[in-house]
Design a protein around this motif. Structure first.
Motif, short mmCIF file in Angstrom:
data_model
loop_
_atom_site.label_atom_id
_atom_site.label_comp_id
_atom_site.label_asym_id
_atom_site.label_seq_id
_atom_site.Cartn_x
_atom_site.Cartn_y
_atom_site.Cartn_z
N VAL A 13 0.92 -1.38 -0.07
CA VAL A 13 0.02 0.11 0.07
C VAL A 13 0.86 1.11 0.01
O VAL A 13 0.48 2.20 -0.70
N GLN A 16 1.76 2.02 -3.32
CA GLN A 16 0.53 2.38 -4.19
C GLN A 16 0.61 4.06 -3.78
O GLN A 16 0.27 4.77 -4.80
N ASP A 85 -0.91 -1.56 7.83
CA ASP A 85 -1.69 -1.55 6.54
C ASP A 85 -0.62 -0.91 5.54
O ASP A 85 -0.96 -1.51 4.14
N PRO A 90 -1.38 -4.34 -1.55
CA PRO A 90 -2.70 -3.63 -1.70
C PRO A 90 -3.88 -4.69 -2.10
O PRO A 90 -3.55 -5.40 -2.81
#
Length: 389
Positions: A13, A16, A85, A90
């Motif tokens: 993530v 991303q 997270d 992702p």
């Protein structure tokens, strides 16, 4: 990097989100270093470290392990996402929606705000103030509300603390102006909400004067609602909190605002003491610093004091207000409207009906020009008094 993005999916993530910012790892590392310095965070990120974290793997493909706590704090503050997270793969997402595109565009726009853009926004507010004071809220209010939306979106997507603080101060000023406009247009509840939102924005700035200024606006809402005791209590609290935290012009403005609430509550002596204190605090040369905009100089202070004197039925109000009217900048049309209502009130108190009608007539024409429901309401109440005396 763009070709790399097209040929594979992001590993984490974090990767991303860096892609979404349209930054290389080197650019993000540079941003994170500036962010850490401005926020007082001890964590640092080198380009090599960013690459490892974004890939989710350590050297030689080994498991990455949990980063050190300063690094964790830094990344979580930048993205508002927990470290677990951030380092997770992702989830599969659908094609970007229009909402996602708008979100990315706002992030990019906010990241490009610099000193020149901030100054442009301030200059736009200055021009809007000029339109407002001369032509009235009936023309300028929609423009202020539009600018609130624009600055609010930029602030909401700004991650650099110093930029966000500057935008917060600007948003507080816009909300304060909108609150005063809404009050003048007769939208009392709407005015209160603008001031309430202005206080929230002001708390993100580093200057306590902004919160004091917009909080004081709510005292005038209370006055228009007939809650004079509550208005006095609010202004007393604001002045106590602002003492020693704000500069002299701000404290002078707050003292004058307090004086107005005291006069509305019938506390003549306390009101005049507050105005004396305001005059003592007001510098000889009133300039505009980095704090809130204050339309306060000897002329406006005299206008405010005259308003208070008229409120409590003092004949001295006529001389004070007449002097202020003679020296008032003619572009302050709303101020002139209120001043003439005050003069009419003062003349009515000593049964000088002809003079009262002169100022009532002029105030009615000005109030109609600028769409001031607030002054029209005062004029209607005054006409009843003049006719029945």
């Amino acid at each position: 990097m763009n070709g790399e993005k097209q040929s594979r999916r992001p590993h984490t993530v974090l990767e991303q989100l860096i892609w979404d910012r349209r930054e290389t790892f080197a650019e993000f590392a540079e941003f994170a270093t500036r962010f850490a310095k401005e926020c007082g965070e001890p964590g640092t990120l080198s380009v090599r470290h960013v690459k490892r974290l974004a890939s989710g793997r350590g050297d030689g493909g080994k498991p990455l392990g949990r980063p050190q706590q300063p690094t964790v704090r830094l990344l979580e503050r930048i993205f508002g996402v927990g470290i677990d997270d951030l380092l997770a793969p992702p989830r599969a997402l659908p094609e970007s929606s229009d909402e996602d595109a708008e979100f990315r565009a706002l992030l990019r726009a906010s990241s490009r705000i610099d000193g020149s853009v901030l100054q442009l926004l301030r200059d736009q507010l200055t021009m809007t103030r000029r339109l407002d004071r001369q032509l009235g809220a009936v023309l300028a209010h929609d423009e202020v509300v539009t600018k609130i939306g624009q600055v609010g979106r930029l602030m909401g997507h700004s991650v650099m603390p110093t930029t966000r603080e500057e935008l917060a101060a600007l948003l507080s000023e816009l909300r304060t102006l909108a609150g005063w406009q809404a009050l003048d247009l007769g939208h009392v509840a709407q005015s209160w909400r603008h001031y309430e939102d202005g206080k929230m924005a002001a708390r993100e700035s580093t200057n306590p004067a902004f919160e004091a200024h917009t909080s004081a606006g709510q005292a005038f809402v209370l006055l228009d609602f007939g809650e004079t005791a509550s208005a006095v209590e609010l202004m007393t609290s604001i002045r106590q909190r602002a003492d020693r935290k704000t500069d002299r012009p701000v404290r002078a403005w707050l003292a004058a605002a307090h004086g107005e609430t005291l006069a509305a509550d019938g506390q003549r002596s306390a009101s005049l003491r507050a105005f004396d204190h305001a005059a003592a605090l007001l510098p000889d040369e009133v300039g505009q610093d980095d704090g809130p905009y204050l339309a306060l100089d000897p002329v406006h202070l005299g206008r405010w004091r005259g308003h208070a004197l008229a409120r409590v039925g003092e004949p001295e109000a006529i001389d004070v207000l007449t002097d202020a009217l003679a020296r008032l900048d003619p572009t302050f049309v709303r101020a002139e409207t209120a001043l003439r209502v005050d003069l009419a009130t003062a003349f009515a108190a000593i049964r000088e009906r002809d003079q009262a009608h002169v100022h009532i007539g002029r105030a009615q024409a000005l109030a109609a020009d600028i769409g001031s429901a607030r002054q029209n309401r005062r004029l209607e109440a005054l006409m009843i008094r003049v006719v029945t005396r």
